[in-house]
Motif scaffolding. Structure first.
Motif, PDB file in Angstrom:
ATOM      1  N   ARG A 115       0.825  -1.210   0.000  1.00 12.40           N
ATOM      2  CA  ARG A 115       0.000   0.000   0.000  1.00 12.40           C
ATOM      3  C   ARG A 115       0.860   1.260   0.000  1.00 12.40           C
ATOM      4  N   GLY A 116       2.071   1.149   0.548  1.00 12.70           N
ATOM      5  CA  GLY A 116       3.015   2.250   0.511  1.00 12.70           C
ATOM      6  C   GLY A 116       2.911   3.195   1.694  1.00 12.70           C
ATOM      7  N   ASP A 117       3.994   3.903   1.942  1.00 18.14           N
ATOM      8  CA  ASP A 117       4.012   4.930   2.983  1.00 18.14           C
ATOM      9  C   ASP A 117       3.246   6.164   2.514  1.00 18.14           C
ATOM     10  N   ILE A 118       2.748   6.919   3.484  1.00 16.09           N
ATOM     11  CA  ILE A 118       2.157   8.229   3.210  1.00 16.09           C
ATOM     12  C   ILE A 118       3.290   9.247   3.295  1.00 16.09           C
ATOM     13  N   VAL A 119       3.530   9.978   2.215  1.00 16.66           N
ATOM     14  CA  VAL A 119       4.681  10.865   2.120  1.00 16.66           C
ATOM     15  C   VAL A 119       4.469  12.124   2.953  1.00 16.66           C
ATOM     16  N   GLN A 120       5.404  12.404   3.846  1.00 15.10           N
ATOM     17  CA  GLN A 120       5.304  13.609   4.666  1.00 15.10           C
ATOM     18  C   GLN A 120       5.370  14.849   3.777  1.00 15.10           C
ATOM     19  N   ILE A 150      -6.069  -6.261   4.337  1.00 17.94           N
ATOM     20  CA  ILE A 150      -5.074  -5.251   4.703  1.00 17.94           C
ATOM     21  C   ILE A 150      -4.431  -5.696   6.006  1.00 17.94           C
ATOM     22  N   GLU A 151      -3.096  -5.659   6.043  1.00 21.44           N
ATOM     23  CA  GLU A 151      -2.384  -6.037   7.252  1.00 21.44           C
ATOM     24  C   GLU A 151      -1.853  -4.798   7.970  1.00 21.44           C
ATOM     25  N   PRO A 152      -2.386  -4.480   9.154  1.00 23.01           N
ATOM     26  CA  PRO A 152      -1.765  -3.430   9.953  1.00 23.01           C
ATOM     27  C   PRO A 152      -0.338  -3.860  10.298  1.00 23.01           C
ATOM     28  N   ALA A 157       7.816  -0.798   9.996  1.00 29.92           N
ATOM     29  CA  ALA A 157       7.593  -1.346   8.659  1.00 29.92           C
ATOM     30  C   ALA A 157       6.933  -0.351   7.721  1.00 29.92           C
ATOM     31  N   ILE A 158       6.016   0.471   8.256  1.00 35.81           N
ATOM     32  CA  ILE A 158       5.229   1.378   7.416  1.00 35.81           C
ATOM     33  C   ILE A 158       4.693   2.501   8.298  1.00 35.81           C
ATOM     34  N   ASN A 159       4.229   3.589   7.705  1.00 36.20           N
ATOM     35  CA  ASN A 159       3.822   4.738   8.520  1.00 36.20           C
ATOM     36  C   ASN A 159       2.323   5.003   8.506  1.00 36.20           C
ATOM     37  N   ASN A 160       1.524   4.042   8.051  1.00 35.33           N
ATOM     38  CA  ASN A 160       0.069   4.224   8.072  1.00 35.33           C
ATOM     39  C   ASN A 160      -0.622   2.891   8.306  1.00 35.33           C
TER      40      ASN A 160
END
Length: 278
Positions: A115-120, A150-152, A157-160
């Motif tokens: 799903r990808g990171d949410i870009v700051q 969807i895996e929290p 590992a990821i920011n969202n």
């Protein structure tokens, strides 16, 4: 409840928290141990020999419990939130190919880091990219009768969508009928206040569970309270797969065998104290 084990697909090259080796040998070994299913980690599903996979699954009386998309990220850096449209398009192409594969075997597709990171500094835009991609994926999956999970995953590992509660709130916003949760107790131990409480809160949305101890080792070798976790799942009537995603030490076979023995005892024995794995 049924037990599955993660395996590295023949299209992958890196080492994962999954059984490694020739497909024939992996499936034969997992059947011998007693597993009922496998969770296949894929990089490019278009490279998988579906006929061979189907024959080997049938020969070893195993189900394809789920498809994991992690190698698409770790090996090819594909993400739905990439600011590069070419990367986003390839991520979607690969994800849809995973859906095609899953449809062949009555499986599901899990989305974690894909799903990808949410870009700051660009949160609104990349958040929309993520949400639009998941909707497109679910719409395509619906035509194939495939479920998406969807895996929290934790902050490392990821920011969202890191905690169960964050993912549940997001699921409610999306309102997609074939979108569910896959919960991983390793990540829950880091992000959630209580694994047991989160399992209860997410009981209607959870259709797959990853098991690993707090150090990613075999369940029962660390600090997590697996007797409580299994008791809660039993009480909730959870009857789907528990999939081991653990370090492969001292060997893939030994890790798989120890994990199976420990968790199966907890499933089978009511009110019995199960000793830690040695």
């Amino acid at each position: 409840m049924k037990l599955a084990y993660t395996i590295s697909g023949p299209d992958t090259q890196a080492k994962y928290l999954a059984y490694r080796g020739e497909l024939e040998d992996m499936l034969a070994s997992l059947h011998e141990i007693g597993y009922q299913g496998v969770e296949l980690f894929v990089r490019d599903p278009r490279e998988i020999d579906l006929r061979k996979l189907g024959q080997l699954l049938e020969l070893n009386h195993l189900e394809l419990a789920a498809l994991g998309t992690g190698p698409m990220v770790s090996e090819d850096q594909l993400r739905f939130t990439s600011l590069d449209g070419t990367i986003r398009n390839e991520a979607m192409t690969r994800a849809k190919a995973a859906i095609d594969l899953a449809a062949r075997f009555g499986s599901q597709v899990n989305v974690g880091k894909l799903r990808g990171d949410i870009v700051q500094g660009d949160e609104a835009h990349t958040g929309r990219l993520r949400d639009r991609a998941i909707k497109e994926l679910c719409d395509y999956a619906a035509t194939k009768n495939v479920l998406i999970t969807i895996e929290p995953q934790c902050r490392f590992a990821i920011n969202n969508l890191k905690s169960t509660q964050e993912a549940l709130a997001w699921l409610q916003e999306q309102q997609l009928p074939n979108l569910y949760l896959m919960l991983d107790v390793f990540h829950m131990n880091i992000e959630d206040k209580s694994i047991a409480a989160s399992l209860i809160e997410a009981k209607n949305q959870t259709i797959h569970v990853h098991l690993a101890d707090n150090h990613r080792g075999v369940p029962g070798t660390g600090a997590l309270n697996f007797p409580e976790i299994i008791r809660v799942l039993k009480a909730l009537g959870y009857d789907r797969y528990l999939s081991m995603e653990i370090e492969q030490t001292p060997s893939c076979y030994e890790a798989a065998a120890k994990a199976y023995t420990y968790i199966q005892k907890l499933i089978d024995d009511d009110g019995v104290i199960i000793e830690k794995v040695k």
